[in-house]
Design a protein around this motif. Sequence first.
Motif, PDB file in Angstrom:
ATOM      1  N   ARG A 144     -62.250  43.560   0.023  1.00  0.00           N
ATOM      2  CA  ARG A 144     -61.670  44.694   0.984  1.00  0.00           C
ATOM      3  C   ARG A 144     -60.147  44.605   1.180  1.00  0.00           C
ATOM      4  NH1 ARG A 144     -60.972  43.803   6.243  1.00  0.00           N
ATOM      5  NH2 ARG A 144     -61.649  41.765   7.075  1.00  0.00           N
ATOM      6  N   PRO A 145     -59.562  46.021   1.344  1.00  0.00           N
ATOM      7  CA  PRO A 145     -58.213  45.529   1.458  1.00  0.00           C
ATOM      8  C   PRO A 145     -57.723  44.979   2.823  1.00  0.00           C
ATOM      9  CG  PRO A 145     -59.071  48.030   1.475  1.00  0.00           C
ATOM     10  CD  PRO A 145     -60.296  47.257   1.381  1.00  0.00           C
ATOM     11  N   LYS A 146     -56.676  44.284   2.606  1.00  0.00           N
ATOM     12  CA  LYS A 146     -55.980  43.308   3.736  1.00  0.00           C
ATOM     13  C   LYS A 146     -55.233  44.459   4.441  1.00  0.00           C
ATOM     14  CE  LYS A 146     -54.009  40.463   1.034  1.00  0.00           C
ATOM     15  NZ  LYS A 146     -54.524  40.769  -0.484  1.00  0.00           N
ATOM     16  N   ASP A 147     -54.928  43.837   5.826  1.00  0.00           N
ATOM     17  CA  ASP A 147     -54.162  44.635   6.496  1.00  0.00           C
ATOM     18  C   ASP A 147     -52.726  44.948   6.208  1.00  0.00           C
ATOM     19  OD1 ASP A 147     -56.231  44.429   8.375  1.00  0.00           O
ATOM     20  OD2 ASP A 147     -54.878  43.374   9.972  1.00  0.00           O
ATOM     21  N   LYS A 148     -52.327  44.176   5.382  1.00  0.00           N
ATOM     22  CA  LYS A 148     -51.085  44.425   4.600  1.00  0.00           C
ATOM     23  C   LYS A 148     -50.962  45.368   3.692  1.00  0.00           C
ATOM     24  CE  LYS A 148     -47.441  42.896   1.289  1.00  0.00           C
ATOM     25  NZ  LYS A 148     -47.316  41.810   0.384  1.00  0.00           N
ATOM     26  N   GLU A 149     -52.015  45.499   2.804  1.00  0.00           N
ATOM     27  CA  GLU A 149     -52.357  46.536   1.915  1.00  0.00           C
ATOM     28  C   GLU A 149     -52.469  47.863   2.532  1.00  0.00           C
ATOM     29  OE1 GLU A 149     -54.513  44.354  -2.029  1.00  0.00           O
ATOM     30  OE2 GLU A 149     -55.544  44.537   0.098  1.00  0.00           O
ATOM     31  N   ILE A 150     -53.285  47.932   3.881  1.00  0.00           N
ATOM     32  CA  ILE A 150     -53.258  49.107   4.309  1.00  0.00           C
ATOM     33  C   ILE A 150     -51.952  49.673   5.086  1.00  0.00           C
ATOM     34  CG2 ILE A 150     -54.331  50.159   6.619  1.00  0.00           C
ATOM     35  CD1 ILE A 150     -56.856  48.304   5.943  1.00  0.00           C
ATOM     36  N   LEU A 151     -51.290  48.692   5.668  1.00  0.00           N
ATOM     37  CA  LEU A 151     -50.017  49.286   6.082  1.00  0.00           C
ATOM     38  C   LEU A 151     -49.081  49.657   4.931  1.00  0.00           C
ATOM     39  CD1 LEU A 151     -49.241  46.218   8.512  1.00  0.00           C
ATOM     40  CD2 LEU A 151     -49.973  48.272   9.073  1.00  0.00           C
ATOM     41  N   VAL A 152     -49.039  49.211   3.819  1.00  0.00           N
ATOM     42  CA  VAL A 152     -48.264  49.895   2.614  1.00  0.00           C
ATOM     43  C   VAL A 152     -48.646  51.138   2.077  1.00  0.00           C
ATOM     44  CG1 VAL A 152     -47.438  49.534   0.211  1.00  0.00           C
ATOM     45  CG2 VAL A 152     -47.602  47.364   1.878  1.00  0.00           C
ATOM     46  N   SER A 153     -50.219  51.148   2.306  1.00  0.00           N
ATOM     47  CA  SER A 153     -50.667  52.391   1.778  1.00  0.00           C
ATOM     48  C   SER A 153     -50.173  53.647   2.853  1.00  0.00           C
ATOM     49  CB  SER A 153     -52.007  52.541   1.910  1.00  0.00           C
ATOM     50  OG  SER A 153     -52.737  51.627   0.772  1.00  0.00           O
ATOM     51  N   ARG A 154     -50.180  53.163   4.129  1.00  0.00           N
ATOM     52  CA  ARG A 154     -49.651  54.304   4.909  1.00  0.00           C
ATOM     53  C   ARG A 154     -48.024  54.549   4.967  1.00  0.00           C
ATOM     54  NH1 ARG A 154     -51.809  54.902  10.166  1.00  0.00           N
ATOM     55  NH2 ARG A 154     -49.788  54.677  11.509  1.00  0.00           N
ATOM     56  N   LEU A 155     -47.387  53.545   4.454  1.00  0.00           N
ATOM     57  CA  LEU A 155     -46.067  53.611   4.154  1.00  0.00           C
ATOM     58  C   LEU A 155     -45.669  54.842   2.846  1.00  0.00           C
ATOM     59  CD1 LEU A 155     -44.259  50.165   4.295  1.00  0.00           C
ATOM     60  CD2 LEU A 155     -44.016  51.834   5.826  1.00  0.00           C
ATOM     61  N   ILE A 156     -46.774  54.851   1.954  1.00  0.00           N
ATOM     62  CA  ILE A 156     -46.653  55.630   1.097  1.00  0.00           C
ATOM     63  C   ILE A 156     -47.074  57.039   1.507  1.00  0.00           C
ATOM     64  CG2 ILE A 156     -47.450  56.165  -1.538  1.00  0.00           C
ATOM     65  CD1 ILE A 156     -47.408  53.050  -1.547  1.00  0.00           C
ATOM     66  N   ASP A 157     -48.119  57.142   1.983  1.00  0.00           N
ATOM     67  CA  ASP A 157     -48.792  58.491   2.453  1.00  0.00           C
ATOM     68  C   ASP A 157     -48.186  59.379   3.502  1.00  0.00           C
ATOM     69  OD1 ASP A 157     -50.780  59.697   4.506  1.00  0.00           O
ATOM     70  OD2 ASP A 157     -52.390  59.312   3.027  1.00  0.00           O
ATOM     71  N   ARG A 158     -47.381  58.484   4.587  1.00  0.00           N
ATOM     72  CA  ARG A 158     -46.942  59.406   5.379  1.00  0.00           C
ATOM     73  C   ARG A 158     -45.621  60.315   4.890  1.00  0.00           C
ATOM     74  NH1 ARG A 158     -45.769  54.485   9.216  1.00  0.00           N
ATOM     75  NH2 ARG A 158     -44.179  55.731   9.876  1.00  0.00           N
ATOM     76  N   PRO A 159     -44.974  59.704   4.034  1.00  0.00           N
ATOM     77  CA  PRO A 159     -43.703  60.753   3.629  1.00  0.00           C
ATOM     78  C   PRO A 159     -44.428  61.571   2.476  1.00  0.00           C
ATOM     79  CG  PRO A 159     -43.271  58.489   2.681  1.00  0.00           C
ATOM     80  CD  PRO A 159     -44.597  58.299   3.611  1.00  0.00           C
TER      81      PRO A 159
END
Length: 700
Positions: free
Chosen positions: A81-96
């Motif tokens: 399952r995704p690690k916290d770091k992977e989720i945080l980077v996904s959010r960095l890409i998703d938001r902009p």
Amino acid sequence: MVQRVTFEIAGKELILETGKIAKQANGSVFAQYAGSVVLATACTSGSSVEGLDYVPLTVDYNEKYYAAGKIPGGFIKRESRPKDKEILVSRLIDRPMRPLFDKSFGREIQVVPTTISADMVNPPDILAIIASSAAVHISDIPFNGPIAGVRICALGDELIVNPTFEQIEKSRLEIVVAGTKDGITMVEGGASEVDEDLMIQALEKAHKVIIELCGIQDKLRELVGKEKLPLTELSVKLENSDVIRSAAYPRLEEACFVKGKHERHAAIHAVKTDIAAQYAEQLTDEMQHKLFHALFEDMEYEILRSSILDKGRRVDGRGTEDIRDITCEIGLLPRTHGSALFTRGETQALAVTTLGTVFDEQIFDDIEGDKRENFILHYNFPPYSVGEVGRMGTGRREIGHGNLARRSLDAMVPSKEEFPYTIRVVSEIMESNGSSSMASVCGGTLSMLHAGVPMKKPVAGIAMGLITDGSRYAVLSDILGEEDHLGDMDFKVAGTQDGITGFQMDIKIAGVSPEVMKKAMDQAKRGRLHILSKMNETINKPTDKISEFAPKIVTLKIETDKIGALIGPGGKTVKALCEQFSVTINTENDGTVTIYGKNSKDAEDAKAAVLGIVSDPEPGRIYDGTVKRIMEFGAFVEILPGKEGLVHISKLSRQRINNVSDVLKEGQQIPVKLLEIDKMGRLNLSYIDAIDPDGAEGKK
């Protein structure tokens, strides 16, 4: 056909290539920067849904352990399952990226950036942002991009673009900035009390690089870009829309300004329900029902924004710079190590601090390498906090908000050397109506101070908003949920009285001028200082003593050549100490010894024993000794663990004695003075020289 574009950034070549790998995706880009490589793909579903009121976008950033030449730990030797770091980077890409997709496209979109090579020097997250945008930009998915991302760090007074991991560790400011050619759309980062001017300089420098990075994506699209798929334009319109609008608008103008979140929502719902009842037959059609609700949201949008821009009046009656009432309480929970309840208007966070030992540290097994953290912050957002029924659990929102709060506090948390505890803060959101993450920062500060954590300075956070029509603008302090949802910008600033420690910004419009940004930052500072003053009225320094229920930790430093003596053969000595004093002892290679006890006495007694083992006997010093063996000629007394000396019978009394047992018994505690260490290393002790002439025991 393989096509590539290149660009030099921070002295290294960035390569974007397409046409070789993952060709069945709608768009795919192989991005390389030095030794780091990210493959980003973009795909969309085959069918569209008419009238969607959101963008069905999913970003799944993932890292492969093989990228860094590692095999995953644990029993299951594969990525799970995704690690916290992977989720945080996904959010960095998703938001902009999310605001640049059109809702009328109506199809699911999935972007999958995968780190497949990591050089352990250059962070791959920035590469993932650029590669993801490029994959969508060259695809047939409609996209109002491209976007690009860049990391900025401050080393001293110098701003560094795309720093290495080593430079990030040494920096006093680290932010990730994303945006389009027209302006910045997202910022995320932390700092060590930097001022607002440095933050603005960093943003301006980042945007210059972003413009160039968007330019190379445009070049790649010119070479291989596909024709964009059509949008799904609505084939129907809301019937009787003008009549519905004229009937509802004046009633909504009153309902939107009812005091209280739930009362306001109830008033708006009553208007909507009443009007809907009048057009019940028309609204049986699903599309008409969707359009009816969309019209009401549009009217709320207009009313909220026009009231702020025309009158400076917000839906709860505040002015643009007013902050809601704040109350702070500490010590709510009797058995926790530290607790605080921070309430700001209708947003409330219960923050609880738990102190643990080194064995409670968070261990991260990432492709950059294993690391440990002794400061942890977890954020929970249960559905009851907004008066709803829902699933409990930890989602991307919880991880993202928790990370922002943690970064905001991290710079003010004492080092392990200063405070050898593992610190875990949990923020339980009890109510939410605007910026629960910043409430977590404030509550986290209060609960840590209550737990006795010697924070360098208290930290507070505030959420700011922006409303603009292009020619006019208003910056809002301490925004509500509605102002976040219907506004043009949401940015959160956390910091001390002397500078910024955490920053997050999302902008929904093309760009924000430096003038607006400067005003917003200055207004945020005034708000932050106001909140800090309210917090300081409750507690402004750590409590003198940590909780009696927290573990007791004692640290000391020993010579490295004494570590072996402390540990003993096969760990025998240190294990015996742990058992004798009911403690846990941790020894590090630099000679740092940490003792964890359930109470202070056990920890201090164990410390004395450790010092005894590693200390060399000093002639002339008086020791508390234990009689180990009685012989005809004297007694052997242990003055330090494992170190015995002889008290000759002549040194037991000032009067003549016939038997040693007349004076001493085995196991007896007596003071003895170390007279000398002879050439053979034997310790010669005296009892009579450790007591005064009257026979009273001497003092150390």
